[in-house]
Design an enzyme around this catalytic site. Structure first.
Site: not given
Ligand code: 9D3
Length: 362
Positions: A88, A115, A153, A168
């Site tokens: 994220p 987490e 793709r 696209d």
């Molecule tokens: C509850 C944990 N969060 C605390 C701030 C952080 C968190 C860590 C890991 C939230 C989600 C995740 C799991 N998500 C991914 O590994 C992830 C992801 C996403 O959640 N949204 C958009 N793209 C991606 S790429 C990897």
């Protein structure tokens, strides 16, 4: 292209990658996806891949030493690979980002769970982090599937006609709606024009519909993608227009501002006063110089074969390459061949500012 996915859920990927164009691409050997079980790199008897966070807090954090072992093996197996951590915290994947990754020989996708992942993985062991958007997933696996789909793709031969890949591009805005038989289903009719056989009318309708939908549903696409590619050419500008050009460039994020001034003395003076502006003696030169560009000459009230503001903007959105908007004077000679729809421009600064405001949605 080889893609290695490191995950504690290798089973996540089989079904998603076996179907449709991705499955065909794998059969043809265009893309080879392999999964690698992260637990195989855990040293202990219980294959532990996570531990409690330093400083406290809920949940578990994936261990840096386990990821290091997995990535050392990955870099040996795929020399020169680009290593991406799905997170994220990463930059959001775009269509351009997918194209960039498609140019890599080999890709390693790292999926986190729990987490998160020990920050030292992101800092020292991977080349970049990628997110797929602002929503919370349970882990990186679903994101990795999205990345694989978007990247695959872009590879030659994966999608049948290569134009459909080009068309696209997301920078191009939304597409027009598509219909197939039956012509009327319940009380839902296919738009008449599509069944008229009038190819000109169909093309116009599609253009207008795509423009309307993009403005209505995704105005940020119009706003975000355009100005950085826009080049503005003022033809024989007044002193006030000339003075405004650098400010316009800053205010609207224009890629290039230029001015055509035929009189050599006036041009020399303007060059001194406005070093950020590119000057040309006449636009025939500019036209040759930027011969690959799309030229758009605007009209407030378009006549036959002329572009309205809305059409011009749509054309601009459609252009992946540079866009030159010329205004304030006669149609530039060099541009005539490049833009069949070249028309007389609205004169003066207010018309231009109004157009730019509409362009960026102000
Ligand atoms: C509850 C944990 N969060 C605390 C701030 C952080 C968190 C860590 C890991 C939230 C989600 C995740 C799991 N998500 C991914 O590994 C992830 C992801 C996403 O959640 N949204 C958009 N793209 C991606 S790429 C990897």
């Amino acid at each position: 292209m080889k893609i290695r996915v490191i995950t504690i859920f290798p089973e996540f990927f089989a079904a998603g990658l076996g179907e449709g164009l991705l499955g065909k691409a794998a059969d043809k050997g265009l893309v080879q996806v392999e999964t690698d079980d992260l637990r195989a790199y855990a040293g202990d008897r219980h294959h532990t891949v996570d531990d409690q966070p330093y400083g406290g807090g809920p949940g578990m954090v994936m261990k840096v030493d386990v990821w290091d072992a997995a990535l050392t093996t990955a870099r040996e197996a795929l020399p020169g690979c680009r290593v991406v951590l799905l997170s994220p915290q990463g930059q959001t994947l775009t269509d351009g980002g997918a194209r960039r990754l498609a140019n890599e020989e080999n890709l390693v996708l790292c999926c986190g769970r729990y987490e998160g992942v020990d920050e030292r993985v992101a800092e020292h062991l991977v080349d970049e982090q990628l997110s797929i958007g602002d929503y919370v997933l349970t882990g990186g696996e679903a994101a990795a599937l999205v990345v694989i789909d978007a990247v695959a793709r872009k590879l030659p031969g994966v999608v049948g006609r290569s134009e459909s890949v080009e068309r696209d591009t997301f920078t191009a805005g939304l597409k027009f709606p598509q219909y197939t038989r039956p012509p009327s289903y319940r009380e839902w009719a296919v738009p008449e024009v599509l069944m008229s056989g009038d190819h000109g009318a169909i093309e116009s309708w599609r253009l207008a519909e795509a423009e309307r939908r993009t403005r209505e549903r995704r105005p940020e696409l119009v706003v975000a993608t355009l100005p950085g590619r826009l080049r503005l050419v003022a033809v024989e500008p007044s002193a006030a227009t000339l003075a405004a050009l650098p400010e316009l460039q800053r205010a609207y994020g224009l890629a290039i501002v230029a001015a055509a001034i035929a009189d050599p003395e006036a041009r020399a003076a303007a060059e001194k006063a406005y070093p950020a502006v590119k000057f040309h003696g006449q636009l025939a030169n500019a036209g040759r110089r930027w011969s690959e560009d799309e030229w758009i000459h605007l009209a407030d009230a378009p006549g036959p074969g002329q572009l309205s503001f809305a059409q011009a903007r749509h054309r601009a959105i459609e252009q992946a390459a540079g866009v030159t908007v010329s205004f304030g004077g006669p149609a530039p000679r060099g541009a005539a061949a490049a833009a069949p729809a070249l028309v007389e421009a609205p004169k003066g600064l207010p018309a231009l500012v109004a157009w730019l405001d509409r362009l960026v949605g102000r």
